[in-house]
Structure formats: structure tokens, C-alpha cells
Design a protein around this motif. Structure first.
Motif: not given
Length: 102
Positions: A55-68
Motif C-alpha cells: 500500500l505504501v509503495s503504491r501511494r506515489w504511483m500514478p492512479d492506474r497503478y493504485r487499483s485493488p
């Protein structure tokens, strides 16, 4: 987390001699650990750590990489690598003995 919960995170090799039982023991260490009294319990520290890291590693990624979906896939990949490392750790002494015999 493990220290707060009193979990023993050391790896204890299986006492079983069967291949499949030893493999399952190695994989199960991602999910089960021992508490202060030596009873099996959910390995909340490891599972929580893997989820938190993903979860923490995905916070700085673009929105398309934050999906469940991508998050759960990342957790599954981390669990897979951790299980593979556990299997290697379980069988490393045997492999060392085999390679040492020339």
C-alpha cells in the motif's frame, strides 16, 4: 508488530521427512507462527508488513497503478517470493549435503 504480539518469527525446519509435508511447512510460515506460549497463531506481523509495504509503495504511483487488483496482485507476488524463499530455506541443508558429496 511481531514483537508487540509476542510472535516468534524464527524459522524452524520441519521435523517431517516427506517432501510435500516439508514444502507445505515452508509455505505455511508466511501465514502461521508461534506465540509466546508456543501455540500456532496467524502471522499478523508478516502479513500486515507485506500489505503495508504494498500500500505504501503504491501511494506515489500514478492512479492506474493504485487499483485493488494491482495491490492484491502485488501482495500475491510478495507472498509467492516469500514462500519460494521459505522452501529454499527448508531444503538448503539437504542441497548443501548433496553438493558437498563429490
Amino acid at each position: 508488530t511481531a514483537a508487540l504480539l509476542g510472535h516468534d518469527v524464527r524459522y524452524f525446519p520441519s521435523r517431517d521427512t516427506r517432501l510435500w509435508a516439508r514444502t507445505m511447512h515452508a509455505v505455511a510460515t508466511d501465514f502461521v507462527t508461534l506465540d509466546r506460549r508456543g501455540h500456532r497463531t496467524v502471522n499478523a506481523g508478516r502479513l500486515g508488513g507485506i500489505l503495508a509495504a504494498e500500500l505504501v509503495s503504491r501511494r506515489w504511483m500514478p492512479d492506474r497503478y493504485r487499483s485493488p487488483y494491482r495491490t492484491s496482485r502485488g501482495v500475491a507476488i510478495q507472498l509467492g517470493f516469500s514462500a519460494a524463499f521459505g522452501v529454499l530455506r527448508e531444503f538448503a541443508p539437504d542441497l548443501k549435503r548433496l553438493v558437498g558429496r563429490k
